[in-house]
Each structure stands twice: as structure tokens, then as C-alpha cells.
Design a protein around this motif. Sequence first.
Motif, short mmCIF file in Angstrom:
data_model
loop_
_atom_site.label_atom_id
_atom_site.label_comp_id
_atom_site.label_asym_id
_atom_site.label_seq_id
_atom_site.Cartn_x
_atom_site.Cartn_y
_atom_site.Cartn_z
N VAL A 183 11.29 7.93 -10.72
CA VAL A 183 11.14 7.39 -9.36
C VAL A 183 9.90 6.51 -9.29
CG1 VAL A 183 10.69 7.98 -6.94
CG2 VAL A 183 12.39 9.28 -8.23
N GLY A 184 8.82 6.98 -9.92
CA GLY A 184 7.60 6.17 -9.99
C GLY A 184 7.82 4.87 -10.73
N VAL A 185 8.59 4.91 -11.81
CA VAL A 185 8.92 3.70 -12.57
C VAL A 185 9.66 2.71 -11.67
CG1 VAL A 185 10.34 2.75 -14.44
CG2 VAL A 185 8.96 4.82 -14.83
N PHE A 186 10.63 3.21 -10.92
CA PHE A 186 11.44 2.34 -10.04
C PHE A 186 10.55 1.64 -9.02
CE2 PHE A 186 13.60 1.90 -5.92
CZ PHE A 186 14.58 0.96 -6.27
N PHE A 187 9.70 2.40 -8.33
CA PHE A 187 8.86 1.79 -7.30
C PHE A 187 7.77 0.92 -7.90
CE2 PHE A 187 10.77 5.14 -4.65
CZ PHE A 187 11.16 4.37 -3.56
N SER A 188 7.34 1.21 -9.12
CA SER A 188 6.40 0.32 -9.81
C SER A 188 7.06 -1.02 -10.09
CB SER A 188 5.92 0.95 -11.12
OG SER A 188 5.19 2.11 -10.89
N PHE A 189 8.33 -0.97 -10.48
CA PHE A 189 9.08 -2.19 -10.74
C PHE A 189 9.25 -3.00 -9.45
CE2 PHE A 189 13.11 -4.54 -11.16
CZ PHE A 189 12.81 -5.32 -12.28
N VAL A 190 9.55 -2.30 -8.34
CA VAL A 190 9.68 -2.97 -7.05
C VAL A 190 8.37 -3.65 -6.67
CG1 VAL A 190 10.02 -2.61 -4.57
CG2 VAL A 190 11.50 -1.44 -6.21
N LEU A 191 7.26 -2.93 -6.83
CA LEU A 191 5.96 -3.50 -6.49
C LEU A 191 5.61 -4.68 -7.40
CD1 LEU A 191 3.37 -3.43 -4.85
CD2 LEU A 191 2.49 -1.67 -6.39
N THR A 238 -4.62 -4.13 -3.42
CA THR A 238 -3.68 -4.28 -2.31
C THR A 238 -4.29 -3.85 -0.97
OG1 THR A 238 -2.74 -2.08 -2.71
CG2 THR A 238 -1.66 -3.95 -3.80
N SER A 239 -5.58 -3.51 -0.98
CA SER A 239 -6.23 -2.99 0.23
C SER A 239 -7.39 -3.87 0.66
CB SER A 239 -6.75 -1.57 -0.01
OG SER A 239 -5.74 -0.73 -0.48
N LYS A 240 -7.27 -5.17 0.49
CA LYS A 240 -8.37 -6.07 0.82
C LYS A 240 -8.82 -5.84 2.26
CE LYS A 240 -8.39 -8.10 -3.18
NZ LYS A 240 -9.45 -7.78 -4.13
N GLY A 241 -10.13 -5.64 2.44
CA GLY A 241 -10.67 -5.37 3.75
C GLY A 241 -10.75 -3.90 4.09
N ALA A 246 0.83 -1.21 0.00
CA ALA A 246 0.00 0.00 0.00
C ALA A 246 0.87 1.25 0.00
CB ALA A 246 -0.93 0.00 1.22
N TRP A 247 1.94 1.25 0.78
CA TRP A 247 2.83 2.42 0.80
C TRP A 247 3.56 2.59 -0.53
CZ3 TRP A 247 2.65 6.46 3.65
CH2 TRP A 247 2.11 6.39 4.93
N LEU A 248 3.86 1.49 -1.20
CA LEU A 248 4.48 1.61 -2.53
C LEU A 248 3.54 2.30 -3.51
CD1 LEU A 248 6.29 -1.85 -2.83
CD2 LEU A 248 7.37 0.41 -2.72
N VAL A 249 2.25 1.95 -3.45
CA VAL A 249 1.27 2.61 -4.33
C VAL A 249 1.17 4.10 -3.99
CG1 VAL A 249 -1.13 2.69 -5.10
CG2 VAL A 249 -0.05 0.48 -4.62
N ILE A 250 1.20 4.43 -2.70
CA ILE A 250 1.15 5.83 -2.28
C ILE A 250 2.36 6.60 -2.80
CG2 ILE A 250 1.33 7.34 -0.25
CD1 ILE A 250 -0.48 5.29 1.22
N VAL A 251 3.54 6.00 -2.72
CA VAL A 251 4.76 6.66 -3.21
C VAL A 251 4.71 6.82 -4.73
CG1 VAL A 251 7.26 6.40 -3.50
CG2 VAL A 251 6.21 5.92 -1.28
N ALA A 271 -5.02 7.28 -13.68
CA ALA A 271 -6.00 7.30 -12.60
C ALA A 271 -6.63 5.93 -12.35
CB ALA A 271 -7.07 8.35 -12.89
N ALA A 272 -7.18 5.32 -13.40
CA ALA A 272 -7.87 4.04 -13.23
C ALA A 272 -6.90 2.91 -12.84
CB ALA A 272 -8.64 3.68 -14.49
N PRO A 273 -5.74 2.76 -13.53
CA PRO A 273 -4.82 1.69 -13.12
C PRO A 273 -4.35 1.81 -11.67
CG PRO A 273 -4.20 2.54 -15.28
CD PRO A 273 -5.27 3.44 -14.75
N ILE A 274 -4.07 3.03 -11.22
CA ILE A 274 -3.59 3.21 -9.85
C ILE A 274 -4.71 2.89 -8.86
CG2 ILE A 274 -2.97 4.99 -8.17
CD1 ILE A 274 -0.96 6.06 -10.14
N GLN A 275 -5.94 3.28 -9.18
CA GLN A 275 -7.05 2.95 -8.29
C GLN A 275 -7.25 1.43 -8.19
OE1 GLN A 275 -8.25 6.72 -6.85
NE2 GLN A 275 -8.83 4.68 -6.26
N ILE A 276 -7.19 0.76 -9.34
CA ILE A 276 -7.33 -0.70 -9.34
C ILE A 276 -6.19 -1.33 -8.54
CG2 ILE A 276 -7.06 -2.73 -10.84
CD1 ILE A 276 -9.83 -1.69 -10.96
N LEU A 277 -4.98 -0.82 -8.71
CA LEU A 277 -3.82 -1.34 -8.00
C LEU A 277 -3.99 -1.21 -6.50
CD1 LEU A 277 -1.00 -2.57 -8.31
CD2 LEU A 277 -0.08 -0.25 -8.52
N MET A 278 -4.46 -0.03 -6.05
CA MET A 278 -4.64 0.17 -4.61
C MET A 278 -5.79 -0.68 -4.08
SD MET A 278 -3.72 1.36 -1.78
CE MET A 278 -2.86 2.90 -1.48
#
Length: 385
Positions: free
Chosen positions: A369-377, A319-322, A203-208, A309-316
Motif C-alpha cells: 500500500v505504501g508502494v502504491f501511494f509512493s508511486f502516486v506521489l 511538501t510542507s513549505k511554510g 502532505a496527506w499522501l506522505v502521512i498515509v 526515517a530520513a527519506p520520509i522526513q525530507i519528503l514531508m
Amino acid sequence: MKKHFFPLFLGGLGIGTTEFVVMGILPDIAKNLGVSITDAAHIISSYAAGVVVGAPLLVLLGSKYPPKKMLLFLMVIFTIFNSLSALAPDATTLLFFRFLAGLPHGAFFGIGAVVASRLADEGKQAQAISTMFAGLTIANLLLVPIGTWIGHEYLWRYTFALVTIIGLTTLLFINLWLPALPSDQNEGESTMSQLELFKRVDAWLVIVITSIGTGGLFTWISYIAPLMTEVSHFSANSVSWIMVLAGFGMVVGNIIGGKLADKLPAVQACLWLLVAMAVTLLGIHFFSENKIISLILTFIAGALSISLAAPIQILMISTSKGAEMLGSAATQASFNIGNSLGAFLGGLPITYGFGYNTPVLVGMAMALVGVFFSFVLKRRLSYAE
């Protein structure tokens, strides 16, 4: 568009209009209230602060209530404080009302995204979410120019009156057409258990990714006017239709982003869109002196600004079950943090005497930076499988 998505579209239309039209009527507000443009600009920051505060707070407080009731409540707040903004007697009062008007913004989009995904046909969740964000894109294409014209030709207060009318219409259609869905919070589940979301690394990776990666495009759009007039050498009168071109790009990009996120894993869609953003911003830096290329890149950058917008919302949400609504709202707060970061960091090169085509280099770095953390996620999610 299925009729139960229409209230979400209308909400996006109203929110998009009130957020972005202020930039166009800022000189009119400053003149009417007797303050400098710099002082009047604080109402933009005040609204963004309201979004960041309100997004997680209102979702947490309302998580035990059904989404339809929450969306009605949020739109009531939105409508009341936009109407009061139209009546504000001075700049300080307007600053306060704009903060309160911003509170429901992120929560509405956050809850609306989850509602849209639940109502969507199988395999079309991202396209359903993009229907809501289509309201925001249409706002930029049509209502922001109309609202700006009203503010210039008549009075800026009438612009907020227009937003109030949209808010009232949204309330009507939420009540009539939005299906009742169960609460996001299960029986016996506490608010504290919802907050467990913020202990999840994913979740924090998506926020970053959202706060820094998407913030790259705000280094471009925050300074698009001087870029177009000083570097591309368009006349000042041309900026309004250039913004319409960017708005048309947003409409197209929103459709593409929704379809892309339904065909690819959401994290992969985010990664490739951020790469495209970095390349586009680099192109703006090198080719903005060419008017034709500058206009083409404006359209592309506009498309990329909303396609995430839509891909990031779906991603979060995934990763936010519950705690899907809280996670989705946190993403909206993160978009506004990106807005502020992009405007601030993009302004630093200008402050130090560099040209108006240099903020996009900062934006390119933020996108990477976003690319890097997307790759990490992406790696983390593939290992989890």
C-alpha cells in the motif's frame, strides 16, 4: 559528526531508549506494581498516544518560538516525566506519566529534523537528519539491552533514572552547542495558516505512506520473539542477542537511508525501500524455519525499519513549505500510528489460529500500500515540475 548535531543525537538516544526499553522491562514493572503484564502493557500504548497528540499540538503552540528554545522546552518535559515515571507509586500513575513523557517525542524529532536540514551542508540534508536518528538506533543497539538488564537485575525504576540522566545531558548540550535559528513561523503568519498544511494532498499522501507503509515492519518486530522461538526454534535466551542483531541492522540502515535520500529524490528512495520491505517480509514468511536465513532477514528487516526515517522526513519537509516543523512532527505521529496499526493488524492472524510467521504477510500488504501511494506521489510531483 559536527558538534551542533550532537545534541540532536543525544535527544534521539534518550527518546529511543525510553520508547523501546519498556518492552524489555514490562514483566518487572508488572511484578513490582502488582498488575498483570497485559495491564502493564497499556503504558506502551499510553506513550504512543502521547506521541500522536503531542507531535502536532506542541509544534503548533511553539511555532512562533525559535527552534532552540522549543527543543529545550521539549527536553525539559521529557526529563521531568521520565523522572516522575521512575517514582510512580502505582500502575495508573505510571500510565499518566508515560502519556506525558510521550508528548515531546514527535515534536522533538519533527523540529530536530528541520533544524538538522537547515544546518546541513548543501546536498547532505538527509544525512544530517539521519545523524539525529542515529541516536535512536544506538539506543536500540546498546542502551535498550543495558536498560533491560538494569531492570531485571536491580529495579525498573533505575532504568527510567538512566533515561533522566540522558535527558539532563541533552539539555546541557542543546544549550551549549545548538546554534540559534529563526522561528519556523514568519512575521504575521498565524497558527491557522500553518494548519493549511492539512489541506495539501501531497502532505496527506506522505502521512498515509508513513502510517500504513512503514507500519508493515511493526507486524514483524511486534511478534519477533514468538517468531524466533516458535518458528525459527531459537531458545528464549537467544532473543536478546537477536534483538541486538536487529539493532545493528538499524544502525547500518540509518546510514544507508540518509545517503540514499541525498542521491535520489526522496519519494523515489521511499518507493524502493518500501519495495525492499515487502520482499523482505515475504522472505521472512517463507524462510524463517531456516535459522541462518532467519538471522540474515532479521538484520535486513532491522535495517529497513529505520532506513525510511530520513527519506520520509525530507519528503514531508519538501511538501510542507511554510509549515516544515508541523509537517515533520506530523510524520513522527504517523510513524507511531504505523506502530499501533502494525501491532494490531499483525496480531489478527495469530488471534485466528494462524502461525507466528503470518503477521508478516499482513505487513507485506501494508508495505505494498505504501508502494502504491509512493508511486502516486511520485507522479504528482513529476507533473508539478
